[in-house]
Structures are given as C-alpha cells and as structure tokens.
Design an enzyme around this catalytic site. Sequence first.
Site, short mmCIF file in Angstrom:
data_model
loop_
_atom_site.label_atom_id
_atom_site.label_comp_id
_atom_site.label_asym_id
_atom_site.label_seq_id
_atom_site.Cartn_x
_atom_site.Cartn_y
_atom_site.Cartn_z
N PHE A 58 0.84 -1.12 0.05
CA PHE A 58 -0.04 -0.01 -0.10
C PHE A 58 0.87 1.23 0.10
O PHE A 58 0.43 2.28 -0.72
CB PHE A 58 -0.96 -0.08 1.36
CG PHE A 58 -1.79 1.06 1.25
CD1 PHE A 58 -3.00 0.93 0.44
CD2 PHE A 58 -1.85 2.41 1.82
CE1 PHE A 58 -4.11 2.03 0.55
CE2 PHE A 58 -2.53 3.16 1.84
CZ PHE A 58 -3.75 3.00 1.15
N VAL A 82 -1.24 -11.04 -1.18
CA VAL A 82 -1.70 -12.79 -1.22
C VAL A 82 -3.35 -12.35 -0.84
O VAL A 82 -3.56 -12.17 0.48
CB VAL A 82 -0.79 -13.57 -0.23
CG1 VAL A 82 -1.66 -15.23 -0.46
CG2 VAL A 82 0.27 -13.61 -0.79
N HIS A 88 -9.75 -6.91 1.80
CA HIS A 88 -8.56 -6.03 1.80
C HIS A 88 -7.83 -6.24 0.80
O HIS A 88 -7.14 -5.44 0.33
CB HIS A 88 -7.90 -6.51 3.44
CG HIS A 88 -6.66 -5.80 3.35
ND1 HIS A 88 -6.48 -4.52 4.20
CD2 HIS A 88 -5.29 -6.25 3.46
CE1 HIS A 88 -5.06 -4.14 4.16
NE2 HIS A 88 -4.62 -5.38 3.74
N ARG A 127 6.55 -17.06 -8.77
CA ARG A 127 6.84 -16.00 -9.42
C ARG A 127 8.05 -15.00 -8.99
O ARG A 127 8.29 -14.02 -9.59
CB ARG A 127 5.71 -14.97 -9.59
CG ARG A 127 4.32 -15.69 -10.42
CD ARG A 127 3.20 -15.26 -10.06
NE ARG A 127 2.12 -15.74 -11.13
CZ ARG A 127 1.64 -16.88 -10.73
NH1 ARG A 127 1.95 -17.78 -9.88
NH2 ARG A 127 0.57 -17.47 -11.82
#
Length: 161
Positions: A58, A82, A88, A127
């Site tokens: 964020f 995740v 959220h 990833r």
Amino acid sequence: MSGEGSPTITVDGSRLRVGLVHAGWHEQVMGGLVDGARRGLAEAGVQNVVELKVPGTFELPVAAARLAASGVDAVVALGVVVRGGTPHFDYVCLAATNGLTDVSVRTGVPVGFGVLTCDTIEQALDRAGLEGSHEDKGHEAATAAVAAAAVLSDLPSPVPA
C-alpha cells in the site's frame, strides 16, 4: 503460464539513475523479487540505484512518487499481496495499481510494476525468481523500467500537472 511470450529486452542503462522501492511483507518472496530486480539492473549496466524499503504494498505509490520527484529516470516497485478471507486484498491491489500508474503518468517517469497479486503464497513463490520458481517478476519489472526510461530519454520531459 503468465510469463509465456515475454520479450527479451537488452538495454544500456549505464547512464540512468533508478529508484528501487520494495515492501516488507512476505520476506522470502520479497527477497527473491529484490534479488531479481538488482540482477536485472546490474545486467542493464545501472550503477546508480536509490533503494527504499516500505512497510507494505500500500505504501509503494507514495515512495515511488518521492523517488520520481527526486529526479530518477525510472522506478521499480516491488510488492506482494496474497488473497485472504476479506476484501482487503482487493483494496490494496487496486490502490497499489492505480497509485503506481498515476505516478508514472503524472511524472513521466516509468514505473516497473513488480507487484504480485496472488491467490496463494505458492503462486507468489513461483513468480519470485527463487530457485525452482518458474518466473522472475523482479527481474522483469526492473528490465521493463530501464527499457522504458531508455526509450523515453530522447523525448522532452513532461511539464508537471
């Protein structure tokens, strides 16, 4: 696999100053992303790197905005979110995506988007560019940011809005 069809990018970033901002959540994933980004910058010849660590994904846009205002030629933003059991996830992903896009468009400084938005930690690890990972999104974000900065380097800088 989402990495299919990705281009091979070779660029000389030796004259560029690049900001690298990364989040602190999910240390193992972030370690792989940051290592990949550093490797990508080094392979492009970037030696002048300003690195910042922020608490979470964020906070990436505000740090990217400061870096862009400081005169860097490109910013690489790395984070991971995740999915959990609440909305959220959606709010953080949307805020990070919109915020980083805004920084890039408003300042004219390319932002390499290395924010993983995954349903599971296993997807993130796959990833992160770690041993056994199928993708190296930190490296990809760094390479894309440097390539975009190189392409834009001959154009006049935008007037701030």
